[in-house]
Design a protein around this motif. Sequence first.
Motif: not given
Length: 462
Positions: A38-39, A109-110, A257-262
């Motif tokens: 998910v993330l 991540l959370r 949302i920051q967890a989705t960043l490469a």
Amino acid sequence: MSTLHPISIAAHEAEGHTVPPPPHDQKEEQLDAGALFVLKSRGSWIHSGYHLTTSIVAPALLSLPFAFASLGWAAGILCLVIGALVTFYSYNLISLVLEHQAKLGHRHLRFRDMAHDILGPRWGQFYVGPIQFMVCYGAVVGSTLLGGQCMKAIYLLSNPNGSMKLYEFIIIFGSLMLILAQIPSFHSLRHINLVSLVLCLAYSACATSGSVYIGRSSKGPKKDYSLPANTETRVFGIFNAIAIIATTFGNGIIPEIQATLAPPVKGKMFKGLCVCYAVVIVTFFSVAISGYWAFGNQAEGLILSNFLDDGKALIPKWFILMTNIFTILQLSAVAGVYLQPTNEVLERTFADPTSGEFSARNVIPRLASRSLSVVTATLIAAMLPFFGDINAIIGAFGFLPLDFVLPVVFFNLTFKPSKRSPIFWLNAVIAAVFSTLGVIAAVAAVRQISLDAKTYRLFANI
């Protein structure tokens, strides 16, 4: 807790970027299925801007003129400015803490991961985790309810004597959400959230121009900006309005949302927040000011309701129809974003990280659990069409601590600024003031529920 998976690093290096190797303990730690599926960490800063905008600039902004009706011009604009400044500041603080922890080899991540490491395991498990889940799932229920109400408004516009009930429209909207809920990851929503950004600009422009049109015509109500004469009503109205504004700026999922960043993520969230708050300034202020100017203290809880007077349209029907369609479409994107923390928990519980993401072992539980989650949210929205009152309590206990209090606490505990420094005291004041406001707003929300309780009825057609 979870940290950046080696697969994500390898994928990022394949794009031509050099990423320093993670610490030894980070290499060995494996992601659970929720974080892995998910993330996913594949997004760019502009993608974070789309996610942030969808989560913050939602149709809840259409209630800002109603908040102004309890505050007046000066206090209303002041609260809106303070809300924008404090949330932009606090969201950047969360991002800085996340970046700092990533440098130490712990890329959280959370939200609950942050609380686990900074405040202690019990804070993450028994406070931040449940509060965030309640806030996000409450946003899904609220979006489903509002989507059904907008659909009903369109129906009554074309068929004033129609017999369809509100819960039927809520079920229709829930059916749309059943499809969107199956989108596998947060990152997969990036294109939908770009469309969502355009849609929020569109319905905000419609709400603003509609308010200005009615305000300049003879069709609108006589403008009255006076505040309630009763002291108790005025005081509780003020705190209820503050809670509405705070909830409108609420997010609650900055770490996700920051967890989705490469990686590397340094500076990317700041750029994304700049995109988001450019949209915030354009939409929030234009809708709030134009709506309150046109309707004064008669502004409804949803400004679009003021475009009808006893069922008679004050602006062209096609314009109301278009505005509601824009709102419904963006609501589906908002609900999709706020489903992600629930999806992550479900994936972590039922999926197997050692099997493929789209293997039968993972797809079948994903389809069943996410569908059940949406069906439950739809059922709650249909049963409790007064859920807005309940959501006010969720906002007071949820959005205020998650978005105003915890970020400054995390920053002070992580970076330990000197007690003589201005930033330490600024953060301490923000934490104290908004903790107090949260308690008072919760009391005001409970009072509102007690006043409205006599009108509550399951599956009410309101």
